[in-house]
Design a protein around this motif. Structure first.
Motif, PDB file in Angstrom:
ATOM      1  N   GLY A 174     -51.693   0.332  21.072  1.00 47.05           N
ATOM      2  CA  GLY A 174     -50.589  -0.573  21.380  1.00 47.05           C
ATOM      3  C   GLY A 174     -50.955  -1.724  22.296  1.00 47.05           C
ATOM      4  N   HIS A 175     -52.227  -1.946  22.530  1.00 39.59           N
ATOM      5  CA  HIS A 175     -52.642  -3.061  23.394  1.00 39.59           C
ATOM      6  C   HIS A 175     -52.447  -4.398  22.689  1.00 39.59           C
ATOM      7  CE1 HIS A 175     -54.374  -0.623  26.632  1.00 39.59           C
ATOM      8  NE2 HIS A 175     -54.803   0.194  25.693  1.00 39.59           N
ATOM      9  N   LYS A 176     -51.843  -5.344  23.405  1.00 34.50           N
ATOM     10  CA  LYS A 176     -51.648  -6.696  22.897  1.00 34.50           C
ATOM     11  C   LYS A 176     -52.549  -7.696  23.621  1.00 34.50           C
ATOM     12  CE  LYS A 176     -48.255  -5.190  20.335  1.00 34.50           C
ATOM     13  NZ  LYS A 176     -48.469  -4.980  18.870  1.00 34.50           N
ATOM     14  N   ARG A 177     -52.923  -7.364  24.847  1.00 36.77           N
ATOM     15  CA  ARG A 177     -53.771  -8.256  25.648  1.00 36.77           C
ATOM     16  C   ARG A 177     -55.133  -7.583  25.832  1.00 36.77           C
ATOM     17  NH1 ARG A 177     -49.321  -7.969  29.207  1.00 36.77           N
ATOM     18  NH2 ARG A 177     -50.689  -7.422  30.968  1.00 36.77           N
ATOM     19  N   ILE A 178     -56.111  -8.054  25.050  1.00 35.60           N
ATOM     20  CA  ILE A 178     -57.447  -7.449  25.057  1.00 35.60           C
ATOM     21  C   ILE A 178     -58.469  -8.499  25.481  1.00 35.60           C
ATOM     22  CG2 ILE A 178     -59.202  -6.259  23.689  1.00 35.60           C
ATOM     23  CD1 ILE A 178     -56.973  -5.351  21.802  1.00 35.60           C
ATOM     24  N   GLY A 179     -59.249  -8.180  26.494  1.00 38.64           N
ATOM     25  CA  GLY A 179     -60.288  -9.091  26.971  1.00 38.64           C
ATOM     26  C   GLY A 179     -61.665  -8.683  26.466  1.00 38.64           C
ATOM     27  N   TYR A 180     -62.608  -9.603  26.633  1.00 38.36           N
ATOM     28  CA  TYR A 180     -63.968  -9.332  26.146  1.00 38.36           C
ATOM     29  C   TYR A 180     -64.993  -9.849  27.138  1.00 38.36           C
ATOM     30  CZ  TYR A 180     -67.978  -9.017  22.997  1.00 38.36           C
ATOM     31  OH  TYR A 180     -69.182  -8.689  22.432  1.00 38.36           O
ATOM     32  N   ILE A 181     -65.947  -8.989  27.502  1.00 38.87           N
ATOM     33  CA  ILE A 181     -67.067  -9.353  28.376  1.00 38.87           C
ATOM     34  C   ILE A 181     -68.319  -9.373  27.509  1.00 38.87           C
ATOM     35  CG2 ILE A 181     -68.305  -8.843  30.509  1.00 38.87           C
ATOM     36  CD1 ILE A 181     -65.348  -9.323  30.963  1.00 38.87           C
ATOM     37  N   ARG A 211     -58.865 -17.322  28.401  1.00 38.25           N
ATOM     38  CA  ARG A 211     -59.182 -16.874  29.761  1.00 38.25           C
ATOM     39  C   ARG A 211     -59.511 -15.382  29.825  1.00 38.25           C
ATOM     40  NH1 ARG A 211     -53.710 -17.814  29.520  1.00 38.25           N
ATOM     41  NH2 ARG A 211     -52.315 -16.093  30.107  1.00 38.25           N
ATOM     42  N   TYR A 212     -59.261 -14.662  28.741  1.00 37.99           N
ATOM     43  CA  TYR A 212     -59.631 -13.248  28.669  1.00 37.99           C
ATOM     44  C   TYR A 212     -61.051 -13.044  28.120  1.00 37.99           C
ATOM     45  CZ  TYR A 212     -54.634 -12.007  29.167  1.00 37.99           C
ATOM     46  OH  TYR A 212     -53.340 -11.850  29.605  1.00 37.99           O
ATOM     47  N   ALA A 229     -62.933 -11.540  37.819  1.00 32.12           N
ATOM     48  CA  ALA A 229     -62.164 -12.769  37.582  1.00 32.12           C
ATOM     49  C   ALA A 229     -61.047 -12.540  36.570  1.00 32.12           C
ATOM     50  CB  ALA A 229     -63.098 -13.878  37.108  1.00 32.12           C
ATOM     51  N   ILE A 230     -61.359 -11.843  35.478  1.00 29.94           N
ATOM     52  CA  ILE A 230     -60.358 -11.609  34.439  1.00 29.94           C
ATOM     53  C   ILE A 230     -59.244 -10.687  34.945  1.00 29.94           C
ATOM     54  CG2 ILE A 230     -59.994 -10.473  32.207  1.00 29.94           C
ATOM     55  CD1 ILE A 230     -62.686 -11.590  31.308  1.00 29.94           C
ATOM     56  N   LEU A 231     -59.607  -9.660  35.694  1.00 31.15           N
ATOM     57  CA  LEU A 231     -58.596  -8.717  36.182  1.00 31.15           C
ATOM     58  C   LEU A 231     -57.772  -9.286  37.339  1.00 31.15           C
ATOM     59  CD1 LEU A 231     -60.499  -5.309  36.027  1.00 31.15           C
ATOM     60  CD2 LEU A 231     -58.987  -6.364  34.328  1.00 31.15           C
ATOM     61  N   SER A 232     -58.199 -10.424  37.875  1.00 31.43           N
ATOM     62  CA  SER A 232     -57.450 -11.071  38.949  1.00 31.43           C
ATOM     63  C   SER A 232     -56.475 -12.124  38.423  1.00 31.43           C
ATOM     64  CB  SER A 232     -58.420 -11.723  39.945  1.00 31.43           C
ATOM     65  OG  SER A 232     -59.233 -10.737  40.568  1.00 31.43           O
ATOM     66  N   LEU A 233     -56.400 -12.303  37.115  1.00 26.75           N
ATOM     67  CA  LEU A 233     -55.453 -13.248  36.526  1.00 26.75           C
ATOM     68  C   LEU A 233     -54.019 -12.764  36.766  1.00 26.75           C
ATOM     69  CD1 LEU A 233     -57.283 -13.882  33.115  1.00 26.75           C
ATOM     70  CD2 LEU A 233     -57.026 -15.540  34.998  1.00 26.75           C
ATOM     71  N   THR A 332     -50.118   0.460  30.315  1.00 22.03           N
ATOM     72  CA  THR A 332     -49.042   0.684  31.290  1.00 22.03           C
ATOM     73  C   THR A 332     -48.444  -0.665  31.651  1.00 22.03           C
ATOM     74  OG1 THR A 332     -50.444   0.450  33.241  1.00 22.03           O
ATOM     75  CG2 THR A 332     -50.328   2.633  32.214  1.00 22.03           C
ATOM     76  N   HIS A 333     -47.350  -0.622  32.381  1.00 21.78           N
ATOM     77  CA  HIS A 333     -46.689  -1.873  32.800  1.00 21.78           C
ATOM     78  C   HIS A 333     -47.105  -2.262  34.214  1.00 21.78           C
ATOM     79  CE1 HIS A 333     -44.219  -1.895  29.214  1.00 21.78           C
ATOM     80  NE2 HIS A 333     -43.899  -0.634  29.441  1.00 21.78           N
ATOM     81  N   THR A 334     -48.104  -1.531  34.747  1.00 18.64           N
ATOM     82  CA  THR A 334     -48.574  -1.833  36.099  1.00 18.64           C
ATOM     83  C   THR A 334     -49.252  -3.197  36.131  1.00 18.64           C
ATOM     84  OG1 THR A 334     -48.939   0.504  36.486  1.00 18.64           O
ATOM     85  CG2 THR A 334     -50.016  -1.017  38.007  1.00 18.64           C
ATOM     86  N   ARG A 335     -48.921  -4.021  37.123  1.00 17.23           N
ATOM     87  CA  ARG A 335     -49.567  -5.323  37.275  1.00 17.23           C
ATOM     88  C   ARG A 335     -50.951  -5.105  37.879  1.00 17.23           C
ATOM     89  NH1 ARG A 335     -48.105 -10.845  38.479  1.00 17.23           N
ATOM     90  NH2 ARG A 335     -49.474 -11.767  40.052  1.00 17.23           N
ATOM     91  N   LEU A 336     -51.986  -5.566  37.214  1.00 20.00           N
ATOM     92  CA  LEU A 336     -53.358  -5.392  37.702  1.00 20.00           C
ATOM     93  C   LEU A 336     -53.716  -6.563  38.605  1.00 20.00           C
ATOM     94  CD1 LEU A 336     -55.068  -4.294  34.385  1.00 20.00           C
ATOM     95  CD2 LEU A 336     -54.037  -2.854  36.126  1.00 20.00           C
ATOM     96  N   THR A 337     -53.952  -6.324  39.868  1.00 24.92           N
ATOM     97  CA  THR A 337     -54.314  -7.400  40.789  1.00 24.92           C
ATOM     98  C   THR A 337     -55.420  -6.927  41.699  1.00 24.92           C
ATOM     99  OG1 THR A 337     -52.619  -6.688  42.354  1.00 24.92           O
ATOM    100  CG2 THR A 337     -52.030  -8.415  40.776  1.00 24.92           C
TER     101      THR A 337
END
Length: 337
Positions: A174-181, A211-212, A229-233, A332-337
């Motif tokens: 169910g992930h909609k926001r997927i980043g790539y390193i 930006r992901y 950097a990505i997880l601090s967005l 989850t709905h937790t804001r990652l900062t």
């Protein structure tokens, strides 16, 4: 060091007869062969391998020019190449190109000057000078892992289907926001995996957010910084995909430094399964490349190329395997900062 002439005198035969026994070039009677072998064993005679190779125009040796020898992925390939070459009667000379085009050219020149019969090369991000040198010298060569020039045999993994399986798996939670390193800049594997990542997102109806995407990470430290950097967005991805085992390690380090849990706060999956991936907590979902088969087939391709230089070059892509473990879960709905 005793000479062949001294062996001949001790055995009571001619030098040419000793030569035929040593080089297996003509039948010699069992009695004479026994006398010669006894003399060789007693005197400790050692054939001059350089002279033999010059006469035969072959050295039964190959050069393996590969980057980041300490990388477990390449270590597994090196072991497979060496094992297959040993089976084929070939000695392997190994050198680390350090992903440096100047060093890479220096290495292939040294291999050529030392008269190896062929070269297995993992091309750097800018390999053209080394590849052109090999082509100019008509050196049998197999390019491994990275598909850089169709003039040579090439072998590696099928990146497109492997990445599609990886993204399909992550998206299934169910992930909609997927980043790539991504990994090392300039490499064909890096480019192919970025393109496959973008295409796989589109195939799942997902947006590739610029930006992901971190497209250039030369080592674990760079991957750690990129992940931070990505997880601090303000609105970071809920899942990260990594392009190789070095970026996986860098990403895990950054996630832990931020005090986040996998997969509770963030799902993680990537390329390059490695022996101790099972030791991570949680166990990591990774794409396992067929390292042993890549190395084995690279050596076999080179042996065939040495024997028959006139055949058309081949490009071989092997299928990888997705090993789904415990590092992916529902967002989850937790804001990652």
């Amino acid at each position: 060091m005793p000479t062949m002439a001294e062996v001949a005198r001790r055995a009571g035969v001619s030098v040419s007869t000793v030569s035929h026994v040593v080089n297996n070039t003509r039948f010699v009677s069992l009695e004479k062969a026994r006398l010669i072998n006894d003399a060789i064993a007693t005197m400790g005679y050692q054939p001059n391998e350089l002279a033999r190779s010059l006469k035969a125009s072959t050295t039964n040796s190959v050069g393996l020019a590969i980057s980041a020898i300490s990388n477990p992925y390449f270590t597994d390939i090196i072991c497979a190449v060496e094992a297959e070459c040993a089976r084929l009667g070939l000695m392997v000379f190994l050198s680390d190109t350090q992903e440096d085009p100047d060093r890479e050219l220096q290495v292939v020149r040294a291999f050529h000057q030392r008269r190896v019969d062929g070269v297995i090369l993992a091309p750097s991000g800018s390999p053209q000078r080394a590849i052109d040198y090999l082509a100019d010298k008509k050196m049998p060569c197999v390019l491994i892992d990275r598909f850089a020039d169709q003039r040579f045999d090439q072998i590696g993994v099928e990146n497109e289907t492997s990445m599609r399986a990886l993204i399909d798996h992550v998206a299934s939670f169910g992930h909609k926001r997927i980043g790539y390193i991504a990994g090392q800049p300039g490499l064909t594997t890096t480019r192919e995996r970025i393109e496959a990542f973008q295409a796989s997102l589109a195939a799942n109806g997902l947006e590739c957010v610029p930006r992901y995407l971190s497209a250039e990470n030369v080592d674990t430290a760079a991957a750690t910084a990129s992940t931070h950097a990505i997880l601090s967005l303000p609105s970071p991805p809920t899942a990260l995909v990594t392009g190789n085992n070095m970026t996986t390690i860098g990403a895990v380090r950054a996630i832990r430094e931020k005090g986040l849990s996998i997969p509770g706060d963030l799902s993680l999956a990537g390329f390059d399964d490695f022996e101790w991936a099972d030791c991570f907590e949680p166990r990591l979902t990774l794409v396992a490349q067929p390292c042993t088969e890549i190395g084995r087939q690279a050596a076999a391709l080179l042996s065939a190329r040495i024997a028959a230089t006139g055949s058309e070059p081949r490009s071989v892509r092997l299928q990888a395997t997705l090993r789904a473990r415990a590092s992916c879960g529902r967002p989850t709905h937790t804001r990652l900062t």
